[in-house]
Design a protein around this motif. Structure first.
Motif, mmCIF file in Angstrom:
data_model
loop_
_atom_site.group_PDB
_atom_site.id
_atom_site.type_symbol
_atom_site.label_atom_id
_atom_site.label_comp_id
_atom_site.label_asym_id
_atom_site.label_seq_id
_atom_site.Cartn_x
_atom_site.Cartn_y
_atom_site.Cartn_z
ATOM 1 N N VAL A 186 102.448 48.560 123.797
ATOM 2 C CA VAL A 186 101.950 47.219 124.076
ATOM 3 C C VAL A 186 103.079 46.332 124.601
ATOM 4 C CG1 VAL A 186 100.913 45.138 123.067
ATOM 5 C CG2 VAL A 186 100.095 47.398 122.382
ATOM 6 N N ARG A 187 104.300 46.574 124.113
ATOM 7 C CA ARG A 187 105.436 45.727 124.494
ATOM 8 C C ARG A 187 106.492 46.431 125.347
ATOM 9 N NH1 ARG A 187 105.869 40.941 121.427
ATOM 10 N NH2 ARG A 187 103.751 40.128 121.349
ATOM 11 N N LEU A 188 106.483 47.772 125.400
ATOM 12 C CA LEU A 188 107.556 48.487 126.086
ATOM 13 C C LEU A 188 106.971 49.613 126.925
ATOM 14 C CD1 LEU A 188 110.762 48.500 126.079
ATOM 15 C CD2 LEU A 188 110.560 50.455 124.535
ATOM 16 N N ALA A 189 107.284 49.624 128.212
ATOM 17 C CA ALA A 189 106.727 50.625 129.127
ATOM 18 C C ALA A 189 107.584 51.893 129.122
ATOM 19 C CB ALA A 189 106.619 50.050 130.530
ATOM 20 N N PHE A 190 107.647 52.576 127.977
ATOM 21 C CA PHE A 190 108.416 53.816 127.913
ATOM 22 C C PHE A 190 107.562 54.964 128.439
ATOM 23 C CE2 PHE A 190 106.245 53.516 123.834
ATOM 24 C CZ PHE A 190 105.823 54.807 123.571
ATOM 25 N N ARG A 198 113.344 41.175 125.050
ATOM 26 C CA ARG A 198 113.040 39.917 124.350
ATOM 27 C C ARG A 198 111.706 39.991 123.619
ATOM 28 N NH1 ARG A 198 115.146 37.615 129.188
ATOM 29 N NH2 ARG A 198 113.023 37.302 129.968
ATOM 30 N N SER A 199 110.729 40.674 124.207
ATOM 31 C CA SER A 199 109.405 40.739 123.586
ATOM 32 C C SER A 199 109.375 41.710 122.414
ATOM 33 C CB SER A 199 108.353 41.145 124.622
ATOM 34 O OG SER A 199 108.543 42.485 125.054
ATOM 35 N N LEU A 200 110.236 42.734 122.450
ATOM 36 C CA LEU A 200 110.236 43.733 121.381
ATOM 37 C C LEU A 200 111.081 43.308 120.193
ATOM 38 C CD1 LEU A 200 109.071 46.568 120.838
ATOM 39 C CD2 LEU A 200 111.212 47.525 121.703
ATOM 40 N N HIS A 201 112.165 42.585 120.468
ATOM 41 C CA HIS A 201 113.103 42.242 119.397
ATOM 42 C C HIS A 201 112.462 41.502 118.217
ATOM 43 C CE1 HIS A 201 116.998 41.494 117.573
ATOM 44 N NE2 HIS A 201 116.646 40.231 117.430
ATOM 45 N N PRO A 202 111.580 40.503 118.433
ATOM 46 C CA PRO A 202 110.995 39.806 117.274
ATOM 47 C C PRO A 202 110.137 40.706 116.393
ATOM 48 C CG PRO A 202 110.715 38.521 119.288
ATOM 49 C CD PRO A 202 111.182 39.876 119.704
#
Length: 278
Positions: free
Chosen positions: A43-47, A160-164
């Motif tokens: 959802v937050r990281l395009a791995f 930035r979106s994944l860190h929180p």
């Protein structure tokens, strides 16, 4: 009296995140956990690929599972990794040096010239891609790592979106790890075995020809440190590093970092067991 209004939240935009989190939470401790957890992370990281691995002190890594989100005809590199390539992995080196639980990006642990190394060109680029982030938790006396690789560099906005979400993701991962599902049923391509530490592996292929300082220079060269970085790590002058590296090449009969890499990897394979401490 002034009324208090809570901060606004775009719940509709966050709905995929909440739904994926609920799915992963329901799957804790079951065989359905990893697909649900990867869905949550996506959802937050395009791995594009993932590798779940246990790391224990003085042991070769144990692979729990390998996952490719993008269909690829490329041959799996897991066997090469567990049979010896892990010794040149920046994350493995960081774990040996005390890196603990958390969200760790490749740029946090890799040496300054990592992408100019033969390890990167001949292994990492095919096995992982251009970039990597690992989510790591501690459990059962070891570290459970979720490596997420991508064929392009991760954007700063993704970081930035994944860190929180890090505390939340680590809590979910730790709860699953503590359930012991993957500890008991790990299907590593190589069983956990006592592994030669990197410095011993280096001495092994050098047949004891290198001095301790020369071995350090060879180790840092293989990892991708520049002359200046090696000098900084060892607290010596760059010219001294050059001198040590000339001696390494002469003693091992190689002429370049590429030949040093080839010599090192030629000696890799399942490491002989080390004696257990009494």
């Amino acid at each position: 009296m002034t009324s208090w209004n809570p901060p606004s939240m775009d719940c509709a935009a966050e709905r995929p995140l909440f739904e994926a989190a609920a799915e992963a939470t329901h799957a804790l401790g079951s065989v359905h956990f990893w697909p649900a957890f990867f869905k949550l992370l996506r959802v937050r990281l395009a791995f594009e690929n993932a590798l779940v691995t246990w790391y224990y002190p003085r042991q070769a890594p144990t692979v729990v599972l390998e996952f490719d989100w993008v269909a690829s005809a490329a041959e799996s590199q897991v066997t090469r990794y567990v049979e010896g390539m892990y010794r040149l992995d920046p994350f493995f080196q960081a774990f040996e040096n005390g890196l603990g639980p958390g969200l760790h990006w490749l740029s946090d642990v890799a040496p300054d010239c990592f992408r100019q190394t033969d390890y990167y060109a001949n292994y990492f680029r095919d096995a992982v891609g251009q970039d990597e982030v690992q989510l790591v938790c501690a459990s059962h006396g070891g570290l459970l790592s979720v490596s997420l690789g991508a064929g392009q560099h991760y954007a700063a906005s993704e970081a930035r979106s994944l860190h929180p979400l890090q505390p939340w993701l680590l809590a979910i991962l730790s709860r699953h790890a503590d359930a012991g599902t993957d500890t008991a049923a790990a299907k590593g391509l190589a069983a956990p075995s006592l592994a030669l530490p990197f410095r011993d592996a280096l001495a092994r292929f050098g047949v004891g020809a290198l001095s301790p300082r020369e071995a350090e220079v060879a180790r840092l060269t293989l990892q991708g440190h520049s002359l200046q970085s090696i000098a900084q790590h060892l607290g010596i002058a760059s010219e001294t590093v050059k001198s040590h590296r000339r001696h390494v090449y002469a003693k091992l009969d190689v002429r370049s970092p590429s030949e040093l890499f080839a010599l090192f990897t030629a000696g890799l394979g399942p490491a002989p067991a080390l004696p257990m401490a009494e």
